[in-house]
Write a protein that holds these residues in place. Structure first.
Motif, PDB file in Angstrom:
ATOM      1  N   ASP A 184       0.834  -1.205   0.000  1.00 34.33           N
ATOM      2  CA  ASP A 184       0.000   0.000   0.000  1.00 34.33           C
ATOM      3  C   ASP A 184       0.875   1.265   0.000  1.00 34.33           C
ATOM      4  N   LEU A 185       1.835   1.296  -0.917  1.00 39.23           N
ATOM      5  CA  LEU A 185       2.744   2.436  -1.044  1.00 39.23           C
ATOM      6  C   LEU A 185       2.260   3.385  -2.128  1.00 39.23           C
ATOM      7  N   ASP A 186       2.509   4.673  -1.940  1.00 34.26           N
ATOM      8  CA  ASP A 186       2.216   5.657  -2.986  1.00 34.26           C
ATOM      9  C   ASP A 186       3.500   6.234  -3.568  1.00 34.26           C
ATOM     10  N   ARG A 187       4.577   5.468  -3.430  1.00 32.10           N
ATOM     11  CA  ARG A 187       5.907   5.861  -3.901  1.00 32.10           C
ATOM     12  C   ARG A 187       6.653   4.594  -4.284  1.00 32.10           C
ATOM     13  N   PRO A 188       7.778   4.721  -4.991  1.00 32.27           N
ATOM     14  CA  PRO A 188       8.567   3.521  -5.299  1.00 32.27           C
ATOM     15  C   PRO A 188       9.058   2.845  -4.018  1.00 32.27           C
ATOM     16  N   ALA A 189       9.102   1.543  -4.036  1.00 37.17           N
ATOM     17  CA  ALA A 189       9.592   0.794  -2.878  1.00 37.17           C
ATOM     18  C   ALA A 189      11.075   1.049  -2.656  1.00 37.17           C
ATOM     19  N   THR A 190      11.488   1.139  -1.405  1.00 42.86           N
ATOM     20  CA  THR A 190      12.897   1.220  -1.048  1.00 42.86           C
ATOM     21  C   THR A 190      13.461  -0.198  -0.914  1.00 42.86           C
ATOM     22  N   SER A 191      14.760  -0.279  -0.698  1.00 40.71           N
ATOM     23  CA  SER A 191      15.379  -1.588  -0.478  1.00 40.71           C
ATOM     24  C   SER A 191      14.740  -2.309   0.710  1.00 40.71           C
ATOM     25  N   ARG A 192      14.503  -1.580   1.776  1.00 39.61           N
ATOM     26  CA  ARG A 192      13.904  -2.197   2.961  1.00 39.61           C
ATOM     27  C   ARG A 192      12.465  -2.636   2.684  1.00 39.61           C
ATOM     28  N   ASP A 193      11.735  -1.860   1.879  1.00 39.44           N
ATOM     29  CA  ASP A 193      10.384  -2.277   1.503  1.00 39.44           C
ATOM     30  C   ASP A 193      10.422  -3.604   0.750  1.00 39.44           C
ATOM     31  N   ILE A 194      11.378  -3.726  -0.156  1.00 39.27           N
ATOM     32  CA  ILE A 194      11.477  -4.950  -0.943  1.00 39.27           C
ATOM     33  C   ILE A 194      11.792  -6.144  -0.044  1.00 39.27           C
ATOM     34  N   VAL A 195      12.679  -5.929   0.929  1.00 38.16           N
ATOM     35  CA  VAL A 195      12.994  -7.014   1.867  1.00 38.16           C
ATOM     36  C   VAL A 195      11.746  -7.392   2.666  1.00 38.16           C
ATOM     37  N   ARG A 196      11.017  -6.400   3.146  1.00 39.54           N
ATOM     38  CA  ARG A 196       9.782  -6.677   3.902  1.00 39.54           C
ATOM     39  C   ARG A 196       8.805  -7.485   3.064  1.00 39.54           C
ATOM     40  N   TYR A 197       8.631  -7.079   1.827  1.00 44.26           N
ATOM     41  CA  TYR A 197       7.704  -7.794   0.952  1.00 44.26           C
ATOM     42  C   TYR A 197       8.109  -9.256   0.795  1.00 44.26           C
ATOM     43  N   MET A 198       9.399  -9.500   0.656  1.00 39.75           N
ATOM     44  CA  MET A 198       9.886 -10.853   0.408  1.00 39.75           C
ATOM     45  C   MET A 198       9.857 -11.732   1.644  1.00 39.75           C
ATOM     46  N   LEU A 199       9.607 -11.147   2.827  1.00 42.95           N
ATOM     47  CA  LEU A 199       9.501 -11.954   4.043  1.00 42.95           C
ATOM     48  C   LEU A 199       8.361 -12.961   3.950  1.00 42.95           C
ATOM     49  N   ALA A 200       7.370 -12.650   3.139  1.00 47.61           N
ATOM     50  CA  ALA A 200       6.205 -13.523   3.030  1.00 47.61           C
ATOM     51  C   ALA A 200       6.154 -14.284   1.712  1.00 47.61           C
ATOM     52  N   ARG A 201       7.229 -14.204   0.920  1.00 44.67           N
ATOM     53  CA  ARG A 201       7.263 -14.913  -0.366  1.00 44.67           C
ATOM     54  C   ARG A 201       8.034 -16.213  -0.209  1.00 44.67           C
ATOM     55  N   ASN A 270      16.250   1.220 -24.913  1.00 44.05           N
ATOM     56  CA  ASN A 270      15.759   0.527 -26.105  1.00 44.05           C
ATOM     57  C   ASN A 270      14.272   0.764 -26.335  1.00 44.05           C
ATOM     58  N   GLY A 271      13.568   1.134 -25.284  1.00 41.53           N
ATOM     59  CA  GLY A 271      12.126   1.325 -25.416  1.00 41.53           C
ATOM     60  C   GLY A 271      11.573   2.043 -24.205  1.00 41.53           C
ATOM     61  N   HIS A 272      10.256   1.982 -24.048  1.00 40.38           N
ATOM     62  CA  HIS A 272       9.574   2.634 -22.946  1.00 40.38           C
ATOM     63  C   HIS A 272       8.993   1.589 -21.995  1.00 40.38           C
ATOM     64  N   CYS A 273       8.888   1.995 -20.727  1.00 41.00           N
ATOM     65  CA  CYS A 273       8.375   1.128 -19.667  1.00 41.00           C
ATOM     66  C   CYS A 273       7.329   1.885 -18.857  1.00 41.00           C
ATOM     67  N   PRO A 274       6.468   1.188 -18.132  1.00 44.82           N
ATOM     68  CA  PRO A 274       5.562   1.863 -17.199  1.00 44.82           C
ATOM     69  C   PRO A 274       6.352   2.713 -16.208  1.00 44.82           C
ATOM     70  N   ASN A 275       5.800   3.850 -15.842  1.00 44.37           N
ATOM     71  CA  ASN A 275       6.492   4.798 -14.975  1.00 44.37           C
ATOM     72  C   ASN A 275       6.503   4.292 -13.533  1.00 44.37           C
ATOM     73  N   ALA A 276       7.626   3.711 -13.142  1.00 46.54           N
ATOM     74  CA  ALA A 276       7.745   3.144 -11.796  1.00 46.54           C
ATOM     75  C   ALA A 276       7.978   4.212 -10.739  1.00 46.54           C
ATOM     76  N   GLU A 280       2.384   4.837 -12.163  1.00 45.16           N
ATOM     77  CA  GLU A 280       1.298   4.936 -13.131  1.00 45.16           C
ATOM     78  C   GLU A 280       1.624   4.009 -14.298  1.00 45.16           C
ATOM     79  N   GLU A 281       0.961   2.870 -14.347  1.00 38.43           N
ATOM     80  CA  GLU A 281       1.299   1.833 -15.314  1.00 38.43           C
ATOM     81  C   GLU A 281       1.037   2.252 -16.755  1.00 38.43           C
ATOM     82  N   TYR A 282       0.094   3.178 -16.957  1.00 38.24           N
ATOM     83  CA  TYR A 282      -0.259   3.560 -18.321  1.00 38.24           C
ATOM     84  C   TYR A 282       0.501   4.799 -18.785  1.00 38.24           C
ATOM     85  N   ASP A 283       1.342   5.320 -17.929  1.00 36.61           N
ATOM     86  CA  ASP A 283       2.232   6.429 -18.290  1.00 36.61           C
ATOM     87  C   ASP A 283       3.598   5.824 -18.585  1.00 36.61           C
TER      88      ASP A 283
END
Length: 385
Positions: A184-201, A270-276, A280-283
């Motif tokens: 439930d973030l409104d910003r890009p995940a930090t390194s610590r956020d990514i670690v937290r997320y992976m605690l349950a993967r 090489n191309g364009h990607c969703p704006n991480a 905004e996935e469609y930007d």
């Protein structure tokens, strides 16, 4: 700490040189004018190493590389530094020999060196359990994955932590949208956020059972380094590997061009990607300038530096982060992320080579042939300066 005297000698060699810009094809370089390169070439020509110079320029032309730098050291002394092509999007400014680039996964060599140094100093141990030390909270309504507390520092260094992208199809360092949504973030995940997320993967194999290349494992190591040192990851690298004196030549990358220092090159996507960055996935944005938040990947690939700093590091450490010995075998580290490709090649015969490009090619390993190209050229060098 190892090799400080040799590191200072290397950093000071050729001090203040290799910054004169010439235009290949417009300026005669002592009978070696590279007339078909048609791009700026900066730095001092070294006649004894024309074979290496020619090989680099030919490779860039044949592979349509916009800009790059090449540094070569012999027995711990930098003997060659040049910039090639353009450093800006409009292709009007030449790449300087001391320009900084994203080094992508070569960051892992620095991560390993810092961790091994902390182990040598007793600040960490190879059998420490990183997920116990970090003690991060599992995301709400999730359960902690079994086996995390069995993962050791040694497992992470050797890519034996238990994650297998080829089996799971999920690489957390590239999954900003899924992680932001789960946390439930409104910003890009930090390194610590990514670690937290992976605690349950789930893990894909038992820690130590096998080795599978893992960006996430090295991200965890960098978060552990920050916990152990009280410094940001780049600060810890500068302090431990370079006595803290390279802040303008080694730093955390910035995803957005406006946040980068002037000395850093522009990157070609090489191309364009969703704006991480805005989630905004469609930007869509150029992949190198918003599709991949480099600040979030920590010790897996966030560092920016130049060839001289890579060669300085290489004088003291192997690409595995171990102290450099007199009889080290040839080792090579590559890095590749959107907009950048890098190589640090330790030949084992006293010659070290650092290459940085501001594009990655159409595939992750598209430019890996630069190693054999330059090795062939080095084999044609009769006399070293």
């Amino acid at each position: 700490m190892v090799g400080r005297r040799s590191r200072r000698r290397l950093l000071q060699s050729l001090g203040g040189t290799a910054l004169t810009a010439t235009l290949a094809g417009c300026t005669n370089l002592g009978g070696n004018d590279h007339a078909d390169f048609h791009r700026p070439t900066t730095g001092d020509r070294v006649p004894e190493l024309d074979a290496i110079d020619d090989a680099m320029q030919s490779f860039m032309v044949e592979n349509e590389v916009p800009g790059g730098t090449l540094g070569v050291a012999k027995d711990g002394t930098v003997v060659f530094e040049r910039g090639y092509g353009h450093s800006d999007p409009l292709q009007t400014a030449p790449v300087r020999p001391d320009a900084t680039f994203r080094i992508a996964s070569i960051t892992k060599s620095f991560t390993a060196a810092v961790v091994r140094s902390l182990v040598d100093d007793g600040e960490l141990a190879m059998d420490d359990r990183p997920f116990q030390i970090l003690d991060l909270a599992v995301p709400e309504s999730e359960s902690r994955t079994e086996g995390l507390d069995d993962i050791t520092v040694s497992h992470l260094l050797e890519h034996e932590g238990g994650w297998d992208y080829y089996q799971s199809g999920f690489m957390p360092t590239f999954e900003q949208f899924a992680i932001a949504n789960a946390l439930d973030l409104d910003r890009p995940a930090t390194s610590r956020d990514i670690v937290r997320y992976m605690l349950a993967r789930p893990l894909q194999f038992e820690p130590g059972e096998k080795s599978v290349y893992s960006n996430f494992g090295y991200l965890v190591l960098s978060v552990l380094v920050e916990r152990a040192t009280g410094q940001s990851f780049p600060e810890a690298v500068r302090s431990i590997c370079f006595d803290g004196d390279v802040s303008n030549r080694l730093y955390e990358g910035s995803t957005l061009p406006a946040d980068r220092p002037e000395r850093e090159v522009a990157y070609h996507s090489n191309g364009h990607c969703p704006n991480a960055m805005t989630l905004e996935e469609y930007d869509t944005v150029p992949c190198a300038d918003g599709g991949y938040p480099i600040e979030s990947v920590g010790g897996a690939g966030e560092l920016v530096t130049n060839t001289r700093t890579l060669l300085s590091f290489s004088d003291d450490y192997t690409t595995r982060g171990e102290p450099r010995g007199d009889a080290d075998p040839g080792l090579t580290a590559f890095g590749s992320i959107p907009g950048a490709h890098s190589m640090l090649h330790q030949r084992g015969d006293g010659v070290d080579v650092a290459v940085l490009f501001n594009a990655r090619g159409r595939t992750t390993g598209a430019y890996d042939d630069i190693k054999s190209t330059l090795n062939d050229a080095i084999g044609n060098v009769d006399d070293w300066p």
